[in-house]
Design an enzyme around this catalytic site. Sequence first.
Site, PDB file in Angstrom:
ATOM      1  N   SER A 261       0.835  -1.198   0.000  1.00 17.97           N
ATOM      2  CA  SER A 261       0.000   0.000   0.000  1.00 17.97           C
ATOM      3  C   SER A 261       0.872   1.250   0.000  1.00 17.97           C
ATOM      4  O   SER A 261       2.085   1.175   0.091  1.00 17.97           O
ATOM      5  CB  SER A 261      -0.962  -0.019   1.187  1.00 17.97           C
ATOM      6  N   CYS A 262       0.196   2.384  -0.105  1.00 18.17           N
ATOM      7  CA  CYS A 262       0.849   3.690  -0.208  1.00 18.17           C
ATOM      8  C   CYS A 262       1.984   3.829   0.812  1.00 18.17           C
ATOM      9  O   CYS A 262       1.773   3.500   1.959  1.00 18.17           O
ATOM     10  CB  CYS A 262      -0.191   4.785   0.048  1.00 18.17           C
ATOM     11  N   PRO A 263       3.149   4.309   0.472  1.00 18.05           N
ATOM     12  CA  PRO A 263       3.545   4.883  -0.816  1.00 18.05           C
ATOM     13  C   PRO A 263       4.278   3.903  -1.729  1.00 18.05           C
ATOM     14  O   PRO A 263       4.841   4.306  -2.732  1.00 18.05           O
ATOM     15  CB  PRO A 263       4.518   5.975  -0.382  1.00 18.05           C
ATOM     16  N   MET A 264       4.284   2.605  -1.359  1.00 18.58           N
ATOM     17  CA  MET A 264       5.158   1.655  -2.049  1.00 18.58           C
ATOM     18  C   MET A 264       4.878   1.493  -3.549  1.00 18.58           C
ATOM     19  O   MET A 264       5.824   1.407  -4.322  1.00 18.58           O
ATOM     20  CB  MET A 264       5.121   0.297  -1.333  1.00 18.58           C
TER      21      MET A 264
ATOM     22  N   ASP B  81      -3.712  -1.884  -4.720  1.00 17.38           N
ATOM     23  CA  ASP B  81      -4.035  -0.658  -3.991  1.00 17.38           C
ATOM     24  C   ASP B  81      -4.905   0.235  -4.875  1.00 17.38           C
ATOM     25  O   ASP B  81      -4.450   0.717  -5.917  1.00 17.38           O
ATOM     26  CB  ASP B  81      -2.716   0.051  -3.610  1.00 17.38           C
TER      27      ASP B  81
END
Lengths: 190, 81
Positions: free
Chosen positions: B17-20, B44
């Site tokens: 999930s964010c920011p990956m 995501d």
Amino acid sequence: MSTDTPDVTADDAPSRAELAARIEELEESLAEATGEDDTKKMSIIATKGTLDMAYPPLILASTAAAFGYEVNVFHTFWGLDILHEERSKNLKLSSVGNPNMPVPNAVAALPGMDRVTTKMMEKKIADNDTATIEELIEMSLDMGVEFQACQMTIELMDYDENDFYDGVTTGVGAATALQDMADADIQLLV
Amino acid sequence: MSAEFDITETLDVKGASCPMPVVKTKNATDDLESGEVLEVLSTDSGSMSDIDGWASGTEGVELLDQVEDGDVYKHYVRKTE
């Protein structure tokens, strides 16, 4: 005789080529003075060390780095714990003072409640595959984010410069942060 | 818009999930040559907006397409320089 207008036909008047060269020269120095380089910059001041408040600066720092920003994050006071290799793995979530928490403050203040809410949050982070603080720091460092640990608070908190992740800059103070902020396109205090 | 390009590499960030998704997409495009296309597979839902925003705010990459395929969001990014 008044001659306000210079005599353009005089022999010492610059030639058209000379003027063009002079304009080019001035344009170059103007570009140098105003443009410097096109790299965008972001400066974040991270002051909080709770589990929830450790995420925003790291997520924004790594994302800005992905956008090609040059990123400086200046960590001071409790924000130092985010860079502290050992303490960053045990950041806590406070259950007191947050009305969004599922328990009333009077209960939340009981001994051990912070541990319970922290465990709950850690489980959510794991279940959701949200990156850990350590992962975000390592990733950001790999992408060239500059993490700075405020020297004054390192000493105040009795930390050692070796307590921090490899690659963290120590020996910096408010003047460094201020200079970074002055140069930055985005400045944030978290 | 149909896929009228050859995929050079596929990046699987399903689950992350964010920011990956954005961060790993950036790192993966760094390894591409100009003209090559990266396919990003993410679960995501925020990646639709995030990768679009990243691509428009970043020089040297172009978002070719975004496709929602069941639970997977597919993004196609071309390196342009």
